[in-house]
Design an enzyme around this catalytic site. Structure first.
Site, mmCIF file in Angstrom:
data_model
loop_
_atom_site.group_PDB
_atom_site.id
_atom_site.type_symbol
_atom_site.label_atom_id
_atom_site.label_comp_id
_atom_site.label_asym_id
_atom_site.label_seq_id
_atom_site.Cartn_x
_atom_site.Cartn_y
_atom_site.Cartn_z
ATOM 1 C CG HIS A 91 -6.931 52.702 8.441
ATOM 2 N ND1 HIS A 91 -6.922 54.049 8.739
ATOM 3 C CD2 HIS A 91 -7.977 52.177 9.111
ATOM 4 C CE1 HIS A 91 -7.911 54.319 9.568
ATOM 5 N NE2 HIS A 91 -8.574 53.196 9.815
ATOM 6 C CG ASN A 110 -14.674 52.837 9.009
ATOM 7 O OD1 ASN A 110 -15.644 52.380 8.412
ATOM 8 N ND2 ASN A 110 -14.127 52.232 10.051
ATOM 9 C CG HIS A 153 -10.880 48.350 8.985
ATOM 10 N ND1 HIS A 153 -10.690 48.254 10.355
ATOM 11 C CD2 HIS A 153 -11.007 49.677 8.732
ATOM 12 C CE1 HIS A 153 -10.703 49.469 10.893
ATOM 13 N NE2 HIS A 153 -10.898 50.346 9.930
ATOM 14 N N GLY A 206 -16.966 56.558 11.149
ATOM 15 C CA GLY A 206 -16.220 55.757 12.109
ATOM 16 C C GLY A 206 -14.712 55.861 11.988
ATOM 17 C CD GLN A 207 -10.480 58.450 8.231
ATOM 18 O OE1 GLN A 207 -11.313 59.082 7.579
ATOM 19 N NE2 GLN A 207 -9.206 58.363 7.897
ATOM 20 C CG ASP A 211 -7.849 46.853 14.368
ATOM 21 O OD1 ASP A 211 -8.229 47.704 13.546
ATOM 22 O OD2 ASP A 211 -7.989 46.999 15.608
ATOM 23 C CB ILE A 212 -4.426 47.255 18.552
ATOM 24 C CG1 ILE A 212 -3.638 46.955 19.799
ATOM 25 C CG2 ILE A 212 -5.516 48.279 18.802
ATOM 26 C CD1 ILE A 212 -2.793 48.122 20.289
HETATM 27 P P1 5GP Z 1 -10.849 53.485 11.961
HETATM 28 O O1 5GP Z 1 -11.770 53.592 13.141
HETATM 29 O O2 5GP Z 1 -10.058 54.756 11.764
HETATM 30 O O3 5GP Z 1 -11.485 53.015 10.682
HETATM 31 O O4 5GP Z 1 -9.836 52.318 12.311
HETATM 32 C C1 5GP Z 1 -8.746 52.501 13.150
HETATM 33 C C2 5GP Z 1 -8.363 51.143 13.642
HETATM 34 O O5 5GP Z 1 -7.056 51.226 14.179
HETATM 35 C C3 5GP Z 1 -9.265 50.597 14.752
HETATM 36 O O6 5GP Z 1 -9.862 49.375 14.321
HETATM 37 C C4 5GP Z 1 -8.315 50.400 15.930
HETATM 38 O O7 5GP Z 1 -8.592 49.230 16.667
HETATM 39 C C5 5GP Z 1 -6.961 50.340 15.254
HETATM 40 N N1 5GP Z 1 -5.857 50.818 16.082
HETATM 41 C C6 5GP Z 1 -5.852 51.938 16.871
HETATM 42 N N2 5GP Z 1 -4.647 52.075 17.444
HETATM 43 C C7 5GP Z 1 -3.882 51.034 17.016
HETATM 44 C C8 5GP Z 1 -2.536 50.644 17.265
HETATM 45 O O8 5GP Z 1 -1.780 51.295 17.999
HETATM 46 N N3 5GP Z 1 -2.085 49.518 16.652
HETATM 47 C C9 5GP Z 1 -2.899 48.777 15.821
HETATM 48 N N4 5GP Z 1 -2.359 47.670 15.277
HETATM 49 N N5 5GP Z 1 -4.167 49.121 15.561
HETATM 50 C C10 5GP Z 1 -4.654 50.241 16.140
#
Ligand code: 5GP
Ligand code: ZN
Length: 117
Positions: free
Chosen positions: A103, A90, A105, A96-97, A35-36
């Protein structure tokens, strides 16, 4: 899913190699990358290479692929941490998605609290 969903999808671009990512594991149909914005010492996203919007869609469309996602997550947690981990999907904006390519986590590498809301 429309073709535009895939064309605009951040994680489809990472899967295709069009955007960089710190890939830590792959299988035939799954990719895992860091995760970034990590929330724990180990914070890895595990995604199917094929685009599905969320875990509900994936579970209905291809339960075997969901099982492969879990298998890779478990391997990552054993390879990068001590095999104790949380695996979070999520599903939907209120949960929180923010990226609409399913994906999970993998969160590991420390003692975890429990404050999801
Ligand atoms: P969500 O909020 O959809 O469950 O998770 C999305 C995740 O993607 C977040 O934890 C966010 O930090 C991560 N993320 C967003 N953009 C990027 C990216 O460009 N590269 C990577 N490696 N992670 C990302
Ligand atoms: Zn996608």
């Amino acid at each position: 899913m429309t073709s535009d969903d895939v064309n605009d999808c951040l994680f489809c671009k990472i899967v295709a190699g069009d955007l960089p990512a710190d890939v830590v594991d792959t299988s035939d149909r799954v990719v895992a990358f860091r995760d970034i914005d990590p929330k724990a010492p180990v914070h890895v996203l595990v995604v199917p290479k094929e685009h599905h919007g969320d875990v509900s869609v994936l579970a209905a469309a291809d339960p075997q692929l969901l099982a492969e996602v879990v298998e890779v997550a478990d391997r990552v947690a054993h390879d990068l941490a001590d095999g104790q981990y949380r695996f979070i999907f999520n599903s939907g904006p209120r949960a929180g998605q923010s990226v609409f390519h399913v994906h999970g986590h993998v969160i590991a590498g420390t003692q975890l609290g429990w404050t999801p809301a």
